[in-house]
Write a protein that holds these residues in place. Sequence first.
Motif, PDB file in Angstrom:
ATOM      1  N   LEU A 144       0.826  -1.209   0.000  1.00  0.00           N
ATOM      2  CA  LEU A 144       0.000   0.000   0.000  1.00  0.00           C
ATOM      3  C   LEU A 144       0.861   1.260   0.000  1.00  0.00           C
ATOM      4  O   LEU A 144       0.534   2.245  -0.665  1.00  0.00           O
ATOM      5  CB  LEU A 144      -0.940  -0.011   1.204  1.00  0.00           C
ATOM      6  CG  LEU A 144      -2.128  -0.969   1.095  1.00  0.00           C
ATOM      7  CD1 LEU A 144      -2.830  -1.118   2.437  1.00  0.00           C
ATOM      8  CD2 LEU A 144      -3.120  -0.476   0.044  1.00  0.00           C
ATOM      9  N   MET A 145       1.957   1.239   0.756  1.00  0.00           N
ATOM     10  CA  MET A 145       2.869   2.394   0.732  1.00  0.00           C
ATOM     11  C   MET A 145       3.359   2.652  -0.686  1.00  0.00           C
ATOM     12  O   MET A 145       3.341   3.795  -1.176  1.00  0.00           O
ATOM     13  CB  MET A 145       4.079   2.129   1.631  1.00  0.00           C
ATOM     14  CG  MET A 145       3.829   2.242   3.112  1.00  0.00           C
ATOM     15  SD  MET A 145       5.426   2.073   3.969  1.00  0.00           S
ATOM     16  CE  MET A 145       4.861   1.563   5.581  1.00  0.00           C
ATOM     17  N   LEU A 146       3.800   1.588  -1.350  1.00  0.00           N
ATOM     18  CA  LEU A 146       4.288   1.730  -2.722  1.00  0.00           C
ATOM     19  C   LEU A 146       3.157   2.121  -3.671  1.00  0.00           C
ATOM     20  O   LEU A 146       3.346   2.933  -4.579  1.00  0.00           O
ATOM     21  CB  LEU A 146       4.933   0.418  -3.182  1.00  0.00           C
ATOM     22  CG  LEU A 146       6.291   0.093  -2.561  1.00  0.00           C
ATOM     23  CD1 LEU A 146       6.667  -1.350  -2.836  1.00  0.00           C
ATOM     24  CD2 LEU A 146       7.361   1.036  -3.107  1.00  0.00           C
ATOM     25  N   GLY A 147       1.985   1.539  -3.449  1.00  0.00           N
ATOM     26  CA  GLY A 147       0.853   1.854  -4.312  1.00  0.00           C
ATOM     27  C   GLY A 147       0.521   3.332  -4.321  1.00  0.00           C
ATOM     28  O   GLY A 147       0.209   3.912  -5.368  1.00  0.00           O
ATOM     29  N   VAL A 148       0.606   3.956  -3.130  1.00  0.00           N
ATOM     30  CA  VAL A 148       0.288   5.382  -3.027  1.00  0.00           C
ATOM     31  C   VAL A 148       1.457   6.245  -3.488  1.00  0.00           C
ATOM     32  O   VAL A 148       1.295   7.151  -4.314  1.00  0.00           O
ATOM     33  CB  VAL A 148      -0.117   5.750  -1.583  1.00  0.00           C
ATOM     34  CG1 VAL A 148      -0.382   7.250  -1.467  1.00  0.00           C
ATOM     35  CG2 VAL A 148      -1.360   4.968  -1.164  1.00  0.00           C
ATOM     36  N   THR A 149       2.637   5.965  -2.962  1.00  0.00           N
ATOM     37  CA  THR A 149       3.773   6.861  -3.239  1.00  0.00           C
ATOM     38  C   THR A 149       4.259   6.764  -4.680  1.00  0.00           C
ATOM     39  O   THR A 149       4.792   7.733  -5.225  1.00  0.00           O
ATOM     40  CB  THR A 149       4.956   6.572  -2.290  1.00  0.00           C
ATOM     41  OG1 THR A 149       5.360   5.208  -2.441  1.00  0.00           O
ATOM     42  CG2 THR A 149       4.555   6.826  -0.846  1.00  0.00           C
ATOM     43  N   ARG A 150       4.077   5.597  -5.331  1.00  0.00           N
ATOM     44  CA  ARG A 150       4.506   5.441  -6.721  1.00  0.00           C
ATOM     45  C   ARG A 150       3.336   5.533  -7.703  1.00  0.00           C
ATOM     46  O   ARG A 150       3.489   5.265  -8.887  1.00  0.00           O
ATOM     47  CB  ARG A 150       5.232   4.102  -6.900  1.00  0.00           C
ATOM     48  CG  ARG A 150       6.555   4.018  -6.129  1.00  0.00           C
ATOM     49  CD  ARG A 150       7.549   5.096  -6.534  1.00  0.00           C
ATOM     50  NE  ARG A 150       7.828   5.068  -7.967  1.00  0.00           N
ATOM     51  CZ  ARG A 150       8.777   4.318  -8.522  1.00  0.00           C
ATOM     52  NH1 ARG A 150       9.549   3.542  -7.772  1.00  0.00           N
ATOM     53  NH2 ARG A 150       8.972   4.359  -9.820  1.00  0.00           N
ATOM     54  N   ARG A 151       2.151   5.908  -7.210  1.00  0.00           N
ATOM     55  CA  ARG A 151       0.982   6.195  -8.050  1.00  0.00           C
ATOM     56  C   ARG A 151       0.586   5.000  -8.929  1.00  0.00           C
ATOM     57  O   ARG A 151       0.186   5.139 -10.084  1.00  0.00           O
ATOM     58  CB  ARG A 151       1.247   7.438  -8.897  1.00  0.00           C
ATOM     59  CG  ARG A 151       1.551   8.668  -8.072  1.00  0.00           C
ATOM     60  CD  ARG A 151       1.972   9.859  -8.897  1.00  0.00           C
ATOM     61  NE  ARG A 151       0.914  10.316  -9.789  1.00  0.00           N
ATOM     62  CZ  ARG A 151       1.019  11.395 -10.579  1.00  0.00           C
ATOM     63  NH1 ARG A 151       2.150  12.103 -10.559  1.00  0.00           N
ATOM     64  NH2 ARG A 151       0.035  11.737 -11.368  1.00  0.00           N
ATOM     65  N   ILE A 152       0.696   3.820  -8.343  1.00  0.00           N
ATOM     66  CA  ILE A 152       0.409   2.599  -9.094  1.00  0.00           C
ATOM     67  C   ILE A 152      -1.048   2.537  -9.546  1.00  0.00           C
ATOM     68  O   ILE A 152      -1.348   2.114 -10.672  1.00  0.00           O
ATOM     69  CB  ILE A 152       0.794   1.365  -8.253  1.00  0.00           C
ATOM     70  CG1 ILE A 152       2.326   1.291  -8.135  1.00  0.00           C
ATOM     71  CG2 ILE A 152       0.229   0.081  -8.858  1.00  0.00           C
ATOM     72  CD1 ILE A 152       2.834   0.210  -7.233  1.00  0.00           C
ATOM     73  N   ALA A 187      -5.074   2.475 -13.912  1.00  0.00           N
ATOM     74  CA  ALA A 187      -6.310   3.014 -14.510  1.00  0.00           C
ATOM     75  C   ALA A 187      -6.078   3.442 -15.957  1.00  0.00           C
ATOM     76  O   ALA A 187      -6.911   3.188 -16.836  1.00  0.00           O
ATOM     77  CB  ALA A 187      -6.815   4.187 -13.675  1.00  0.00           C
ATOM     78  N   VAL A 188      -4.937   4.081 -16.212  1.00  0.00           N
ATOM     79  CA  VAL A 188      -4.633   4.533 -17.577  1.00  0.00           C
ATOM     80  C   VAL A 188      -4.454   3.337 -18.511  1.00  0.00           C
ATOM     81  O   VAL A 188      -4.968   3.318 -19.641  1.00  0.00           O
ATOM     82  CB  VAL A 188      -3.370   5.421 -17.573  1.00  0.00           C
ATOM     83  CG1 VAL A 188      -2.856   5.637 -18.998  1.00  0.00           C
ATOM     84  CG2 VAL A 188      -3.668   6.758 -16.913  1.00  0.00           C
ATOM     85  N   MET A 189      -3.738   2.320 -18.048  1.00  0.00           N
ATOM     86  CA  MET A 189      -3.505   1.141 -18.884  1.00  0.00           C
ATOM     87  C   MET A 189      -4.810   0.383 -19.153  1.00  0.00           C
ATOM     88  O   MET A 189      -5.078  -0.054 -20.277  1.00  0.00           O
ATOM     89  CB  MET A 189      -2.490   0.210 -18.215  1.00  0.00           C
ATOM     90  CG  MET A 189      -1.085   0.776 -18.155  1.00  0.00           C
ATOM     91  SD  MET A 189      -0.404   1.187 -19.785  1.00  0.00           S
ATOM     92  CE  MET A 189      -0.310  -0.442 -20.536  1.00  0.00           C
ATOM     93  N   GLN A 190      -5.634   0.220 -18.108  1.00  0.00           N
ATOM     94  CA  GLN A 190      -6.874  -0.523 -18.275  1.00  0.00           C
ATOM     95  C   GLN A 190      -7.858   0.207 -19.181  1.00  0.00           C
ATOM     96  O   GLN A 190      -8.685  -0.423 -19.848  1.00  0.00           O
ATOM     97  CB  GLN A 190      -7.491  -0.800 -16.900  1.00  0.00           C
ATOM     98  CG  GLN A 190      -6.688  -1.817 -16.096  1.00  0.00           C
ATOM     99  CD  GLN A 190      -7.099  -1.891 -14.639  1.00  0.00           C
ATOM    100  OE1 GLN A 190      -7.875  -1.065 -14.148  1.00  0.00           O
ATOM    101  NE2 GLN A 190      -6.577  -2.875 -13.930  1.00  0.00           N
ATOM    102  N   ALA A 191      -7.760   1.527 -19.208  1.00  0.00           N
ATOM    103  CA  ALA A 191      -8.636   2.314 -20.082  1.00  0.00           C
ATOM    104  C   ALA A 191      -8.063   2.438 -21.501  1.00  0.00           C
ATOM    105  O   ALA A 191      -8.715   3.006 -22.386  1.00  0.00           O
ATOM    106  CB  ALA A 191      -8.851   3.699 -19.482  1.00  0.00           C
ATOM    107  N   GLY A 192      -6.850   1.921 -21.716  1.00  0.00           N
ATOM    108  CA  GLY A 192      -6.229   2.020 -23.034  1.00  0.00           C
ATOM    109  C   GLY A 192      -5.864   3.434 -23.422  1.00  0.00           C
ATOM    110  O   GLY A 192      -5.830   3.780 -24.606  1.00  0.00           O
TER     111      GLY A 192
END
Length: 328
Positions: free
Chosen positions: A115-123, A128-133
Amino acid sequence: MSSKRLSVVVTRRLPEVVETRLKELFDVTLRDSDTPMTREELVAAVQEADVLVPTVTDTIDAGLIGQAGPQLKLIANFGAGFDHIDVATARSRGILVSNTPGVVTEDTADMVLALMLGVTRRIQEGLAVMQAGEWQGWAPTAFLGGRLGGRRLGILGMGRIGQAVARRAAAFGMQIHYHNRHRLRPETEDALQATYWDSLDQMVARMDVLSVNCPSTPSTYHLLNARRLKLLKPSAVIVNTSRGEVIDENALTRMLKAGDIAGAGLDVYEHGIKGNPELRNMPNVVMLPHMGSATEEGRVEMGEKVIINVKTFADGHRPPDQVIPAML
């Protein structure tokens, strides 16, 4: 105890290997549907079982315990937390309570770092960008996050999980700070290279990341209230894998919306299973469905502890993981 097999009611679906072993040892009623029992089903269970095996999704309060039959003598919880069980009322009725401590320590600590990495590295934003193409290709200034290395991590609750988080965070180059009901032994503090803060306010105001790892008790309810959350730096990130009630979720939501806190990684929620709906629309918030302990290995080990607690009780001894008043 007599040679008669104990009657055991399990309130949720458990790993198959655990259910099978329970069936071999006891007169077990297993659940077909992987949904929480209704109140009526729980009442029927406590009226017929010698042992109830509930989970965190079951509310075992004074009203329910008051309807239990005289044969109910053990509530063997599948999980380490027991704030959903009125232990004092159970004790007054001569009903023992046990839990499954220790087995989810490493799994939960892993999720804290995720979760720390998810937030700080904007995963989440990248996903979301990749899944939306919608990805247009690499750019030098796109999705810039920040390093964990060099940041100050404040751990609220330095028990098994808190210490496991500290060891992982140190490997990332973070500086470890903590607030706990009791200070750690000097040798443990030295091994973790952890700085103790007697004042939670003072620690919160200085941290870059705050990880909530304390249990839910009356004294920790809204421990991170609106006043204390406002002490956080605007660049700070908060992670909660413990219990939602420790944080005033509405105050947290307001501050995240206003930019008073940089981000949050949440695996637990104060109000229901979905959390505050406004949190779901924030790009700087990573939300998970209580996955902190969700590994196959951890679930099986939890089940094995339940089996040991029930079997020890059936053999006429106190369960090794009995919940005692000092733990409340």
